[in-house]
Design an enzyme around this catalytic site. Structure first.
Site, PDB file in Angstrom:
ATOM      1  N   CYS A 147       0.805  -1.228   0.000  1.00  0.00           N
ATOM      2  CA  CYS A 147       0.000   0.000   0.000  1.00  0.00           C
ATOM      3  C   CYS A 147       0.833   1.271   0.000  1.00  0.00           C
ATOM      4  O   CYS A 147       0.286   2.353  -0.157  1.00  0.00           O
ATOM      5  CB  CYS A 147      -0.942  -0.020   1.180  1.00  0.00           C
ATOM      6  SG  CYS A 147      -2.079  -1.406   1.067  1.00  0.00           S
ATOM      7  N   PHE A 195      -9.938  -5.080   0.480  1.00  0.00           N
ATOM      8  CA  PHE A 195      -9.204  -4.869  -0.773  1.00  0.00           C
ATOM      9  C   PHE A 195     -10.095  -4.902  -2.016  1.00  0.00           C
ATOM     10  O   PHE A 195     -11.024  -5.696  -2.118  1.00  0.00           O
ATOM     11  CB  PHE A 195      -8.073  -5.899  -0.921  1.00  0.00           C
ATOM     12  CG  PHE A 195      -6.984  -5.717   0.098  1.00  0.00           C
ATOM     13  CD1 PHE A 195      -6.377  -4.484   0.275  1.00  0.00           C
ATOM     14  CD2 PHE A 195      -6.560  -6.766   0.899  1.00  0.00           C
ATOM     15  CE1 PHE A 195      -5.382  -4.293   1.217  1.00  0.00           C
ATOM     16  CE2 PHE A 195      -5.561  -6.594   1.844  1.00  0.00           C
ATOM     17  CZ  PHE A 195      -4.973  -5.348   2.003  1.00  0.00           C
ATOM     18  N   HIS A 285      -3.550   7.713   2.367  1.00  0.00           N
ATOM     19  CA  HIS A 285      -3.957   6.379   1.916  1.00  0.00           C
ATOM     20  C   HIS A 285      -4.986   5.814   2.918  1.00  0.00           C
ATOM     21  O   HIS A 285      -4.663   5.639   4.097  1.00  0.00           O
ATOM     22  CB  HIS A 285      -2.737   5.450   1.850  1.00  0.00           C
ATOM     23  CG  HIS A 285      -3.123   4.006   1.681  1.00  0.00           C
ATOM     24  ND1 HIS A 285      -3.807   3.537   0.580  1.00  0.00           N
ATOM     25  CD2 HIS A 285      -2.954   2.929   2.497  1.00  0.00           C
ATOM     26  CE1 HIS A 285      -4.031   2.249   0.719  1.00  0.00           C
ATOM     27  NE2 HIS A 285      -3.529   1.851   1.870  1.00  0.00           N
ATOM     28  N   ASN A 318      -9.903  -0.410  -0.433  1.00  0.00           N
ATOM     29  CA  ASN A 318      -8.450  -0.199  -0.390  1.00  0.00           C
ATOM     30  C   ASN A 318      -7.826  -0.911  -1.603  1.00  0.00           C
ATOM     31  O   ASN A 318      -7.770  -2.135  -1.645  1.00  0.00           O
ATOM     32  CB  ASN A 318      -7.920  -0.776   0.926  1.00  0.00           C
ATOM     33  CG  ASN A 318      -6.408  -0.666   1.063  1.00  0.00           C
ATOM     34  OD1 ASN A 318      -5.702  -0.376   0.092  1.00  0.00           O
ATOM     35  ND2 ASN A 318      -5.907  -0.914   2.259  1.00  0.00           N
TER      36      ASN A 318
HETATM   37  C1  CAA Z   1      -1.027  -4.228   2.597  1.00  0.00           C
HETATM   38  C2  CAA Z   1      -0.471  -2.900   2.633  1.00  0.00           C
HETATM   39  O1  CAA Z   1       0.581  -2.772   2.079  1.00  0.00           O
HETATM   40  C3  CAA Z   1      -1.007  -1.678   3.315  1.00  0.00           C
HETATM   41  C4  CAA Z   1      -2.409  -1.533   3.726  1.00  0.00           C
HETATM   42  O2  CAA Z   1      -3.129  -0.576   3.485  1.00  0.00           O
HETATM   43  S1  CAA Z   1      -2.892  -2.848   4.551  1.00  0.00           S
HETATM   44  C5  CAA Z   1      -4.351  -2.441   5.210  1.00  0.00           C
HETATM   45  C6  CAA Z   1      -4.148  -1.689   6.444  1.00  0.00           C
HETATM   46  N1  CAA Z   1      -5.407  -1.757   7.086  1.00  0.00           N
HETATM   47  C7  CAA Z   1      -5.563  -2.416   8.228  1.00  0.00           C
HETATM   48  O3  CAA Z   1      -4.628  -2.954   8.811  1.00  0.00           O
HETATM   49  C8  CAA Z   1      -6.957  -2.458   8.782  1.00  0.00           C
HETATM   50  C9  CAA Z   1      -7.184  -1.354   9.760  1.00  0.00           C
HETATM   51  N2  CAA Z   1      -8.368  -1.686  10.578  1.00  0.00           N
HETATM   52  C10 CAA Z   1      -9.584  -1.161  10.350  1.00  0.00           C
HETATM   53  O4  CAA Z   1      -9.818  -0.356   9.456  1.00  0.00           O
HETATM   54  C11 CAA Z   1     -10.675  -1.563  11.313  1.00  0.00           C
HETATM   55  O5  CAA Z   1     -10.063  -2.154  12.437  1.00  0.00           O
HETATM   56  C12 CAA Z   1     -11.706  -2.551  10.710  1.00  0.00           C
HETATM   57  C13 CAA Z   1     -12.517  -1.850   9.628  1.00  0.00           C
HETATM   58  C14 CAA Z   1     -11.036  -3.792  10.121  1.00  0.00           C
HETATM   59  C15 CAA Z   1     -12.673  -3.017  11.822  1.00  0.00           C
HETATM   60  O6  CAA Z   1     -13.220  -1.878  12.422  1.00  0.00           O
HETATM   61  P1  CAA Z   1     -13.176  -1.685  14.026  1.00  0.00           P
HETATM   62  O7  CAA Z   1     -13.769  -0.379  14.335  1.00  0.00           O
HETATM   63  O8  CAA Z   1     -11.782  -1.957  14.497  1.00  0.00           O
HETATM   64  O9  CAA Z   1     -14.189  -2.794  14.465  1.00  0.00           O
HETATM   65  P2  CAA Z   1     -14.145  -3.793  15.730  1.00  0.00           P
HETATM   66  O10 CAA Z   1     -15.572  -3.980  16.155  1.00  0.00           O
HETATM   67  O11 CAA Z   1     -13.164  -3.371  16.755  1.00  0.00           O
HETATM   68  O12 CAA Z   1     -13.623  -5.138  15.053  1.00  0.00           O
HETATM   69  C16 CAA Z   1     -14.497  -5.949  14.296  1.00  0.00           C
HETATM   70  C17 CAA Z   1     -13.892  -7.336  14.320  1.00  0.00           C
HETATM   71  O13 CAA Z   1     -12.708  -7.306  13.500  1.00  0.00           O
HETATM   72  C18 CAA Z   1     -11.615  -7.869  14.226  1.00  0.00           C
HETATM   73  N3  CAA Z   1     -10.404  -7.206  13.744  1.00  0.00           N
HETATM   74  C19 CAA Z   1     -10.137  -5.876  13.656  1.00  0.00           C
HETATM   75  N4  CAA Z   1      -8.907  -5.700  13.131  1.00  0.00           N
HETATM   76  C20 CAA Z   1      -8.399  -6.920  12.880  1.00  0.00           C
HETATM   77  C21 CAA Z   1      -7.176  -7.381  12.341  1.00  0.00           C
HETATM   78  N5  CAA Z   1      -6.238  -6.527  11.892  1.00  0.00           N
HETATM   79  N6  CAA Z   1      -6.994  -8.707  12.218  1.00  0.00           N
HETATM   80  C22 CAA Z   1      -7.950  -9.589  12.609  1.00  0.00           C
HETATM   81  N7  CAA Z   1      -9.155  -9.208  13.142  1.00  0.00           N
HETATM   82  C23 CAA Z   1      -9.351  -7.896  13.272  1.00  0.00           C
HETATM   83  C24 CAA Z   1     -11.948  -7.542  15.681  1.00  0.00           C
HETATM   84  O14 CAA Z   1     -11.246  -8.393  16.552  1.00  0.00           O
HETATM   85  C25 CAA Z   1     -13.447  -7.770  15.717  1.00  0.00           C
HETATM   86  O15 CAA Z   1     -13.716  -9.157  15.825  1.00  0.00           O
HETATM   87  P3  CAA Z   1     -15.049  -9.642  16.613  1.00  0.00           P
HETATM   88  O16 CAA Z   1     -16.215  -9.020  15.914  1.00  0.00           O
HETATM   89  O17 CAA Z   1     -15.029 -11.140  16.509  1.00  0.00           O
HETATM   90  O18 CAA Z   1     -14.909  -9.140  18.022  1.00  0.00           O
END
Ligand code: CAA
Length: 369
Positions: A147, A195, A285, A318
């Site tokens: 990303c 994604f 981003h 994303n």
């Molecule tokens: C690949 C690249 O090069 C770069 C990138 O851009 S990679 C992408 C980067 N993005 C990320 O890492 C994701 C960031 N996280 C988010 O946007 C948010 O956490 C989300 C939309 C995923 C969830 O929203 P939230 O407000 O955190 O919701 P929340 O209710 O706390 O979590 C929902 C569920 O997701 C799970 N969860 C959240 N983040 C997680 C993660 N990274 N891995 C696994 N589970 C996850 C929580 O444990 C929860 O599970 P349960 O419902 O069973 O309790």
């Protein structure tokens, strides 16, 4: 930045609230009820309305190996991306070149960022040939930057343009989920929820400019920072079953804890820091909704500051390295409406955890280059 073009495939355009039912049905996974409910919970929190995919319902059914980790699927995936990725980039590039107003043969450098580059020659050569670039075009392919690929490619293009008089650099970022789309399991649910596929192209050059060239954003200074001891938190791994993503739950917190120092460093490279972060426009981003929420909080941003990033996240999801180009495109629309301040900040994040930061400026129409 002299011109911007974007493109998305239309194999499937899936509303986020239908995504889980559709994918579980197409991959015969409806019996995995707990996983399905969890993915639905995550999808509801993403701030995404819809995403675009190259894959179609028919191609999903035709490739059961994509959804069975016991079967090798990398060869079949590479076969599809070898054509699909340069063609999608070509759609975005033709829009950018048309806006730029000069012929494609005036492009001197090509920087292509994708994590679908599994062959050599690769998508950069195929794109050069589709566009009819000259054989002397200087090509660079950036692979597996994930990303932050868009930020890295723009930073590199800035150096190339500033160090080669008259250079015109075509930056192409194209990511598709073809290399990673598989059966949802406990480890990849967040990636499944976030994604999507897209391509973004920016043409970059330094002055003097031709009559048709109207700079959109000036790239004033740039930094790259790696958050110490975070290499295990965010990553990608190529396997026989495609590319696996690891998105640690700590990602939003680690970015929030480190972002202000990255910005201070970028703004202290010879440019005056703004009085307040709210004096800037923001090209961030949208890695995930909570990353944007955390930036709002730690930087005390007014609610509309990340509107372009939230808009792109909502409309496309994303798209990894290509996403930042969509955000810049959205900002230039807002600029036309007179909605942008003079100075801005661009931020992209990816494996490392790496943060690419760039100071941007909207050039005044009377500026001499
Ligand atoms: C690949 C690249 O090069 C770069 C990138 O851009 S990679 C992408 C980067 N993005 C990320 O890492 C994701 C960031 N996280 C988010 O946007 C948010 O956490 C989300 C939309 C995923 C969830 O929203 P939230 O407000 O955190 O919701 P929340 O209710 O706390 O979590 C929902 C569920 O997701 C799970 N969860 C959240 N983040 C997680 C993660 N990274 N891995 C696994 N589970 C996850 C929580 O444990 C929860 O599970 P349960 O419902 O069973 O309790």
């Amino acid at each position: 930045m002299l011109a911007i073009g974007t493109a998305n495939p239309t194999g499937m355009v899936l509303p986020q609230d239908e995504f889980v039912d559709d994918i579980f049905r197409l991959t015969n996974s409806d019996h995995l009820t707990e996983l399905k409910q969890k993915l639905k919970r995550i999808c509801q929190k993403t701030g995404i309305d819809k995403r675009y995919f190259h894959l179609t319902p028919e191609s999903i059914v035709a490739h059961p190996e994509f959804f069975d980790r016991e079967l090798p699927s990398l060869d079949a995936r590479v076969d599809i991306v070898a054509t699909a990725v340069p063609e999608l980039a070509h759609s975005a590039a033709t829009k950018a070149i048309s806006e730029w107003g000069r012929p494609a043969i005036d492009i001197t450098h090509l920087v292509f960022s994708t994590y679908s580059a599994c062959q050599a020659p690769s998508a950069d050569l195929r794109l050069a040939s589709l566009l009819g670039l000259r054989p002397t075009v200087s090509r660079t392919i950036l692979s597996l930057h994930g990303c932050y690929g868009g930020g890295r490619a723009l930073n590199l293009a800035k150096q190339l343009a500033e160090n080669n008089r008259g250079a015109r650099v075509l930056v192409a970022c194209c990511e598709t989920t073809l290399v990673c789309f598989g059966r949802a399991d406990g480890s990849n649910l967040v990636g499944h929820a976030l994604f999507g596929d897209g391509a973004g192209v920016v043409i970059v050059g330094a002055g003097p400019f031709g009559e048709t060239e109207h700079p959109l954003f000036e790239m004033v200074s740039a930094t790259q920072t790696t958050i110490p001891k975070s290499d295990h938190v965010l990553g990608m791994q190529v396997s026989g079953a495609g590319v696996d993503f690891h998105l640690g739950i700590q990602v939003p917190t680690l970015i929030a804890q480190n972002i202000e120092q990255c910005l201070v460093d970028a703004f202290s490279k010879g440019v005056h820091p703004p009085c307040s972060w709210n004096d800037l426009f923001w090209a961030v981003h949208p890695g995930g909704r909570s990353i944007l929420d955390n930036l709002d909080t730690v930087l005390n941003l007014e609610p509309e500051k990340l509107a372009a990033s939230r808009h792109v996240l909502r409309e496309y999801g994303n798209m990894s390295g290509a996403t930042i180009v969509f955000v810049l495109d959205e900002l230039r629309r807002r600029r036309k409406e007179g909605l942008l301040p003079e100075w801005g900040a661009m931020l992209a994040f990816g494996p490392g955890i790496t943060i690419e930061a760039m100071v941007l400026r909207t050039p005044s129409p009377n500026k001499k280059w």
